[in-house]
Design a protein around this motif. Structure first.
Motif, PDB file in Angstrom:
ATOM      1  N   SER A 109       0.811  -1.211   0.000  1.00 49.86           N
ATOM      2  CA  SER A 109       0.000   0.000   0.000  1.00 49.86           C
ATOM      3  C   SER A 109       0.851   1.271   0.000  1.00 49.86           C
ATOM      4  O   SER A 109       0.475   2.273  -0.610  1.00 49.86           O
ATOM      5  CB  SER A 109      -0.902  -0.046   1.233  1.00 49.86           C
ATOM      6  OG  SER A 109      -1.674   1.096   1.363  1.00 49.86           O
ATOM      7  N   GLN A 120       1.525   2.989  -3.328  1.00 48.96           N
ATOM      8  CA  GLN A 120       0.419   3.774  -3.874  1.00 48.96           C
ATOM      9  C   GLN A 120       0.311   5.117  -3.162  1.00 48.96           C
ATOM     10  O   GLN A 120       0.108   6.143  -3.796  1.00 48.96           O
ATOM     11  CB  GLN A 120      -0.900   3.016  -3.705  1.00 48.96           C
ATOM     12  CG  GLN A 120      -1.158   1.951  -4.747  1.00 48.96           C
ATOM     13  CD  GLN A 120      -1.468   2.523  -6.119  1.00 48.96           C
ATOM     14  OE1 GLN A 120      -0.661   2.407  -7.039  1.00 48.96           O
ATOM     15  NE2 GLN A 120      -2.609   3.149  -6.269  1.00 48.96           N
ATOM     16  N   SER A 121       0.443   5.079  -1.828  1.00 47.12           N
ATOM     17  CA  SER A 121       0.250   6.305  -1.052  1.00 47.12           C
ATOM     18  C   SER A 121       1.269   7.382  -1.394  1.00 47.12           C
ATOM     19  O   SER A 121       0.957   8.561  -1.356  1.00 47.12           O
ATOM     20  CB  SER A 121       0.307   6.012   0.444  1.00 47.12           C
ATOM     21  OG  SER A 121      -0.753   5.178   0.805  1.00 47.12           O
ATOM     22  N   ASN A 131       4.468   4.626  -8.693  1.00 49.34           N
ATOM     23  CA  ASN A 131       3.691   3.762  -9.577  1.00 49.34           C
ATOM     24  C   ASN A 131       4.292   3.836 -10.960  1.00 49.34           C
ATOM     25  O   ASN A 131       4.404   4.908 -11.542  1.00 49.34           O
ATOM     26  CB  ASN A 131       2.236   4.258  -9.588  1.00 49.34           C
ATOM     27  CG  ASN A 131       1.363   3.413 -10.473  1.00 49.34           C
ATOM     28  OD1 ASN A 131       1.591   3.292 -11.672  1.00 49.34           O
ATOM     29  ND2 ASN A 131       0.343   2.820  -9.889  1.00 49.34           N
ATOM     30  N   ASN A 179       5.229  -2.273 -11.396  1.00 49.49           N
ATOM     31  CA  ASN A 179       4.094  -2.482 -10.503  1.00 49.49           C
ATOM     32  C   ASN A 179       3.913  -3.917 -10.050  1.00 49.49           C
ATOM     33  O   ASN A 179       3.534  -4.168  -8.914  1.00 49.49           O
ATOM     34  CB  ASN A 179       2.798  -1.978 -11.142  1.00 49.49           C
ATOM     35  CG  ASN A 179       2.670  -0.479 -11.004  1.00 49.49           C
ATOM     36  OD1 ASN A 179       3.479   0.148 -10.335  1.00 49.49           O
ATOM     37  ND2 ASN A 179       1.676   0.086 -11.637  1.00 49.49           N
ATOM     38  N   ARG A 205       5.668  -4.893  -6.875  1.00 53.10           N
ATOM     39  CA  ARG A 205       5.250  -4.356  -5.572  1.00 53.10           C
ATOM     40  C   ARG A 205       4.562  -5.420  -4.731  1.00 53.10           C
ATOM     41  O   ARG A 205       4.807  -5.563  -3.544  1.00 53.10           O
ATOM     42  CB  ARG A 205       4.301  -3.153  -5.765  1.00 53.10           C
ATOM     43  CG  ARG A 205       4.930  -2.027  -6.540  1.00 53.10           C
ATOM     44  CD  ARG A 205       4.047  -0.797  -6.579  1.00 53.10           C
ATOM     45  NE  ARG A 205       2.733  -1.054  -7.136  1.00 53.10           N
ATOM     46  CZ  ARG A 205       1.810  -0.126  -7.332  1.00 53.10           C
ATOM     47  NH1 ARG A 205       2.052   1.121  -7.005  1.00 53.10           N
ATOM     48  NH2 ARG A 205       0.637  -0.426  -7.851  1.00 53.10           N
ATOM     49  N   ASN A 264      -6.128   1.888  -0.216  1.00 51.37           N
ATOM     50  CA  ASN A 264      -5.565   0.989  -1.232  1.00 51.37           C
ATOM     51  C   ASN A 264      -6.101  -0.434  -1.175  1.00 51.37           C
ATOM     52  O   ASN A 264      -5.347  -1.396  -1.324  1.00 51.37           O
ATOM     53  CB  ASN A 264      -4.028   0.993  -1.147  1.00 51.37           C
ATOM     54  CG  ASN A 264      -3.460   2.396  -1.228  1.00 51.37           C
ATOM     55  OD1 ASN A 264      -3.873   3.181  -2.076  1.00 51.37           O
ATOM     56  ND2 ASN A 264      -2.557   2.730  -0.331  1.00 51.37           N
ATOM     57  N   GLY A 277      -8.286  -1.386  -3.422  1.00 48.20           N
ATOM     58  CA  GLY A 277      -8.423  -1.718  -4.847  1.00 48.20           C
ATOM     59  C   GLY A 277      -9.840  -2.108  -5.235  1.00 48.20           C
ATOM     60  O   GLY A 277     -10.088  -2.503  -6.366  1.00 48.20           O
ATOM     61  N   ILE A 311      -6.225   1.967 -10.611  1.00 49.36           N
ATOM     62  CA  ILE A 311      -5.800   2.731  -9.429  1.00 49.36           C
ATOM     63  C   ILE A 311      -4.408   3.346  -9.639  1.00 49.36           C
ATOM     64  O   ILE A 311      -3.937   4.085  -8.789  1.00 49.36           O
ATOM     65  CB  ILE A 311      -5.817   1.886  -8.130  1.00 49.36           C
ATOM     66  CG1 ILE A 311      -4.977   0.630  -8.260  1.00 49.36           C
ATOM     67  CG2 ILE A 311      -7.243   1.547  -7.729  1.00 49.36           C
ATOM     68  CD1 ILE A 311      -4.829  -0.145  -6.954  1.00 49.36           C
ATOM     69  N   ASP A 312      -3.774   3.075 -10.785  1.00 46.13           N
ATOM     70  CA  ASP A 312      -2.541   3.795 -11.124  1.00 46.13           C
ATOM     71  C   ASP A 312      -2.794   5.303 -11.117  1.00 46.13           C
ATOM     72  O   ASP A 312      -1.914   6.093 -10.772  1.00 46.13           O
ATOM     73  CB  ASP A 312      -2.048   3.397 -12.525  1.00 46.13           C
ATOM     74  CG  ASP A 312      -1.551   1.964 -12.578  1.00 46.13           C
ATOM     75  OD1 ASP A 312      -1.548   1.299 -11.522  1.00 46.13           O
ATOM     76  OD2 ASP A 312      -1.184   1.501 -13.667  1.00 46.13           O
ATOM     77  N   ALA A 338      -2.260   6.809  -7.700  1.00 43.46           N
ATOM     78  CA  ALA A 338      -0.849   7.045  -7.367  1.00 43.46           C
ATOM     79  C   ALA A 338      -0.368   8.338  -8.022  1.00 43.46           C
ATOM     80  O   ALA A 338       0.342   9.140  -7.403  1.00 43.46           O
ATOM     81  CB  ALA A 338       0.003   5.866  -7.804  1.00 43.46           C
ATOM     82  N   ASN A 379      -1.697  11.242  -6.049  1.00 50.76           N
ATOM     83  CA  ASN A 379      -0.959  11.415  -4.791  1.00 50.76           C
ATOM     84  C   ASN A 379       0.375  12.111  -5.030  1.00 50.76           C
ATOM     85  O   ASN A 379       0.772  13.003  -4.274  1.00 50.76           O
ATOM     86  CB  ASN A 379      -0.720  10.062  -4.113  1.00 50.76           C
ATOM     87  CG  ASN A 379      -2.003   9.474  -3.557  1.00 50.76           C
ATOM     88  OD1 ASN A 379      -3.001  10.171  -3.395  1.00 50.76           O
ATOM     89  ND2 ASN A 379      -1.987   8.190  -3.276  1.00 50.76           N
TER      90      ASN A 379
END
Lengths: 225, 253
Positions: free
Chosen positions: A181, A184-185, A189, A194, A197, B215, B217, B229-230, B233, B236
């Motif tokens: 997680s 992503q935070s 990315n 990916n 991860r 997250n 998903g 969900i890329d 990111a 963010n």
């Protein structure tokens, strides 16, 4: 500081404090493995942590200023952010779904972070009382500096072994989601990387948990005695 | 096929709601889920009972009006499909189907399965557009765009604003919607001048209404357009840049 007021900012704080805690967990796990080299090695290692930075810095200064205090701060930030975000999320639903949800991908680990985190926190309190502070009601045979015998004694009690193993399972669930997680935070990315991860989080979790469990299990099976 | 429906009925925002059970006999497996609801409604009207209110418009999966929780899943069991494009062949004869409206504090229930999704408009108003008047459409290829960027922007632009992401999210977070609306502008040259102002405004408006992302998903798999969900990111990362970077230089990004 201003960014911490936002939810996205709090998630950055969670990720960064999480990385610090993961770093601690890695070095703690590796350090523990000295126990398999015998009493002298692990006890020297423990003293070594206190001696870090000598003779440049006074004894235990590096341990406190660069390790313990930042770690405690990371814990505080991680918990504060988790609590406030959790409260926001609870309020954001309003009326809950009145029929059962059928989740597609939200897994057990991701939906129980608050509980696995709480279990790890409660375990931490016990663990500090048991093997760091040596509170007599928790560990009656505790002798400061004698790490080896302290843990041999603590794992001679089967409920304690069960407690340590259970806490590792909670930790496994927590870091399996967390170690994925956090990418992503913080917006790390890249389609090229990916897929690693998820693999990273799973491998990392497995190594940490097996490493930690080795010590209580090693005592139970008489390798450490 | 014969089905039993349990549908959430609620007369208005502050009225008490409850599930009501309806028999739905003789449903064709070639009907869409909305056509099945139409059939139930026609029978209710014939019996002089109040029909079930639900939102719908294009019925071809591109307007984003329809959308309900079907057996605990947003838009029902078929991935990448809006409720209007979900066909009854996805169900078995004799099934019991529970239908509930989207639940989020920011979405007031208008009636039965209809919710007020205007908080999504508030997020768009905060910056989900290009503010400079550009006149008529320019000639194609006047502004070169890398193929990968054009594809990624188009994938994000597939968002129909149905709010399934928010409905499906265990935290009622609006991240997938907002990040898709950001990405379809921010991946193209025309979106750059306002990129960081936009992310800051839209994220902060989003947070006034919705929860925060952890997250899971779940949004990605609930999305009828399978938006990735890329995008979250990317949002963010841009948000941090917007907050910390020298804005005079951030425009050169």
């Amino acid at each position: 500081m201003e960014i911490y007021r936002t939810d996205v900012g709090k998630k950055y704080a969670m990720a960064i404090s999480g990385v610090m805690l993961l770093g601690f967990v890695v070095f703690h796990m590796i350090g523990n493995l000295h126990v398999f080299q015998g009493a002298a090695q692990i006890n020297t290692y423990g003293e070594g942590l206190r001696d870090l930075g000598e003779p440049l810095f006074p004894r235990t200064l590096v341990l406190w200023a660069f390790l313990r205090v930042p770690l405690a701060a990371a814990f505080a930030v991680h918990i504060h952010a988790a609590y406030t975000l959790g409260y926001t999320n609870l309020k954001a639903r309003g009326t809950h779904y009145q029929s059962p949800r059928d989740y597609l991908v939200a897994n057990y680990a991701s939906r129980t972070m608050r509980w696995s985190g709480t279990i790890v926190l409660l375990f931490l309190a016990w663990h500090l009382a048991d093997l760091t502070w040596g509170i007599k009601t928790v560990n009656s045979e505790f002798a400061r500096g004698d790490i080896y015998n302290n843990l041999v004694f603590t794992f001679s009690r089967w409920p304690v072994v069960v407690l340590y193993l259970a806490a590792q399972i909670a930790l496994a669930f927590h870091i399996r989601h967390g170690a994925w997680s956090l990418f992503q935070s913080i917006g790390a990315n890249n389609p090229r990387f990916n897929k690693f991860r998820r693999t990273f989080a799973n491998t990392f979790t497995a190594i940490i948990v097996i490493g930690f469990m080795a010590v209580p299990l090693g005592t139970v099976f008489g390798i450490i005695h | 096929m014969d089905l039993t429906l349990e549908v959430w009925r609620q007369a208005g925002e502050s009225a008490e709601g409850r599930f009501e059970t309806y028999d739905a006999p003789d449903v064709s497996e070639d009907m869409s889920f909305l056509e099945m609801l139409d059939l139930v409604n026609e029978r209710l009207i014939a019996e002089e009972r109040e029909p079930i209110a639900f939102d719908h418009d294009c019925r071809e999966g591109i307007c984003g009006s329809c959308g309900v929780m079907i057996n605990g899943k947003a838009h029902g069991p078929q991935l990448g499909t809006a409720t209007c494009q979900l066909h009854m062949r996805q169900f078995e004869d004799g099934d019991r189907i529970v239908v509930e409206p989207w639940r989020a504090k920011a979405f007031a229930i208008v009636r039965d399965l209809v919710v007020d999704r205007s908080p999504l408009d508030r997020i768009i108003e905060a910056g989900g557009y290009i503010s400079a008047p550009t006149g008529a459409a320019p000639d194609a290829n006047m502004i070169p765009v890398p193929k990968e960027s054009a594809d990624a922007a188009m994938d994000a632009a597939a968002c129909i604003g149905c709010a399934a992401c928010i409905a499906a999210c265990p935290n009622s977070a609006g991240q997938l919607f907002t990040s898709a609306k950001l990405a379809h502008l921010d991946l193209l040259p025309q979106g750059q001048p306002e990129r960081y102002k936009r992310v800051e405004a839209m994220v902060e408006t989003m947070e006034e209404f919705f929860g925060s992302c952890t997250n899971h998903g779940e949004c990605e798999s609930a999305c009828p357009k399978s938006i990735s969900i890329d995008n979250i990111a990317l949002m963010n990362r841009d948000y941090l840049i917007a907050k910390l970077k020298n804005r005079k230089l951030a425009g050169q990004h």
